[in-house]
Scaffold this motif. Structure first.
Motif, PDB file in Angstrom:
ATOM      1  N   HIS A  18      14.351 -37.897  -5.499  1.00  0.00           N
ATOM      2  CA  HIS A  18      15.365 -36.888  -5.185  1.00  0.00           C
ATOM      3  C   HIS A  18      15.019 -35.579  -5.862  1.00  0.00           C
ATOM      4  O   HIS A  18      14.114 -35.527  -6.708  1.00  0.00           O
ATOM      5  CB  HIS A  18      16.752 -37.370  -5.645  1.00  0.00           C
ATOM      6  N   HIS A  27      14.889 -29.837 -10.842  1.00  0.00           N
ATOM      7  CA  HIS A  27      13.903 -30.895 -11.088  1.00  0.00           C
ATOM      8  C   HIS A  27      13.618 -31.708  -9.833  1.00  0.00           C
ATOM      9  O   HIS A  27      14.414 -31.734  -8.897  1.00  0.00           O
ATOM     10  CB  HIS A  27      14.337 -31.830 -12.221  1.00  0.00           C
ATOM     11  N   TYR A  61      13.540 -36.541 -18.937  1.00  0.00           N
ATOM     12  CA  TYR A  61      13.161 -35.242 -18.361  1.00  0.00           C
ATOM     13  C   TYR A  61      12.056 -34.614 -19.177  1.00  0.00           C
ATOM     14  O   TYR A  61      12.104 -34.617 -20.414  1.00  0.00           O
ATOM     15  CB  TYR A  61      14.362 -34.287 -18.328  1.00  0.00           C
ATOM     16  N   GLU A 114      11.439 -35.467 -13.612  1.00  0.00           N
ATOM     17  CA  GLU A 114      12.213 -36.586 -14.144  1.00  0.00           C
ATOM     18  C   GLU A 114      11.543 -37.881 -13.724  1.00  0.00           C
ATOM     19  O   GLU A 114      11.030 -37.982 -12.610  1.00  0.00           O
ATOM     20  CB  GLU A 114      13.654 -36.567 -13.584  1.00  0.00           C
TER      21      GLU A 114
HETATM   22 FE   LIG Z   1      17.613 -36.408 -11.193  1.00  0.00          FE
END
Ligand SMILES: [Fe+2]
Length: 310
Positions: free
Chosen positions: A155, A217, A258, A268
């Protein structure tokens, strides 16, 4: 309905400021598999269990961030179906012929209310994971799983203004659901909205930011908490800059780390989290519990996590 329409984030195109360092980071250390270096010097990577040609593209530029991201959709008819709906929503859709982006079929490209360039495609060359599809066994060839043992791109989180307009697009046109939302406890305004079009807690999320087209991210899925510890050991070994070390998000319940690539783009790795279904109620967090929503194991609000974007 079973998963149709937008399937997943299939491609993220990063800008990096030093290709040599970026290749060391994404290729040698994270362990992504390089599948192509094109005539313009862009380098393409896939993770071990992705079947399509690539999911990550890096290009040398004078500033970090992303050029675009792309969702893979179920089939070409989905593109045909979505084009007029996106235009009716009010976005200008550019048609990009097959082959303009290497190994990719035709694409639709448009700019979101948050300023991000989003694309949709239905076809990408399949290269597989070395296991085949008939009596495949359970492991790929020796050496395919390496580095952080990343299973797949999962994602992205992006920042910009007008995230409620993105919500209208992602729910009404793309038929995703809002899995979670972080609101300001006083004003009730949404600070971050998480969208799922699958069984994942989120496929994409947007965070309210004054400036458009910001990148927060990209996240890569690991198979286990043991692999998260292994990734943490490698992050330490290679002195990779850490933003937030191992913790569990309240939002999504994912176990997470992270860190930054050498150009300052946030990455991540995560594992676990819950299953989402279209009938799952939206989970709401407010800023009175922002520490636990963000980092459930120490409940510490880390302001830089919300303000450092590329
Ligand atoms: Fe995330």
């Amino acid at each position: 309905m079973a998963i149709r329409g937008l399937l997943r984030v299939g491609e993220v195109a990063f800008r990096v400021m030093d290709m040599k360092l970026a290749r060391q980071h994404y290729g040698e250390r994270m362990g992504l598999i390089e599948t192509l270096e094109d005539a313009d010097g862009r380098v393409y990577y896939k993770t071990w269990d992705e079947l399509d040609h690539h999911s990550v593209v890096i290009r040398e530029a004078d500033r970090p961030g992303i050029d675009h991201f792309a969702f893979k959709v179920y089939d070409d008819a989905t593109l045909t179906d979505l084009e007029p709906k996106i235009e009716a929503f009010g976005l200008k859709v550019e048609r990009i012929p097959a082959g303009v982006y290497p190994k990719s079929g035709r694409r639709l490209s448009f700019v979101l209310p948050t300023g991000h360039t989003m694309q949709l495609y239905a076809e990408m060359e399949r290269v597989g994971n070395t296991m085949g599809y008939h009596n495949p066994g359970v492991l790929p060839d020796e050496g395919v799983i390496r580095g952080f043992r990343i299973e797949r791109l999962d994602h992205i989180l992006l920042g910009g203004p007008n995230i409620e307009e993105n919500e209208r697009l992602f729910t009404e046109v793309f038929e995703m659901s809002v899995s979670e939302r972080i609101i300001d406890a006083d004003s009730k305004v949404s600070m971050a909205i998480f969208f799922s079009g699958s069984n994942k807690p989120h496929d994409i999320a947007f965070q309210a930011q004054p400036d458009g087209n910001r990148f927060h991210h990209a996240s890569f899925r690991l198979q286990s908490a043991a692999d998260l510890v292994h990734a943490a050991d490698l992050i330490g070994k290679y002195r990779i800059p850490v933003d937030v070390s191992s913790n569990r998000h309240g939002v999504t319940r994912g176990l997470t780390i992270y860190f930054f690539d050498p150009s300052g783009n946030r990455n991540e790795v995560f594992t676990e989290g819950y299953m989402h279904y279209p009938d799952s109620p939206t989970i709401v967090w407010d800023t009175n519990d922002l520490g636990h929503a963000s980092w459930s194991q120490d409940n510490v609000v880390r302001p830089s996590f919300f303000t450092v974007l590329t």
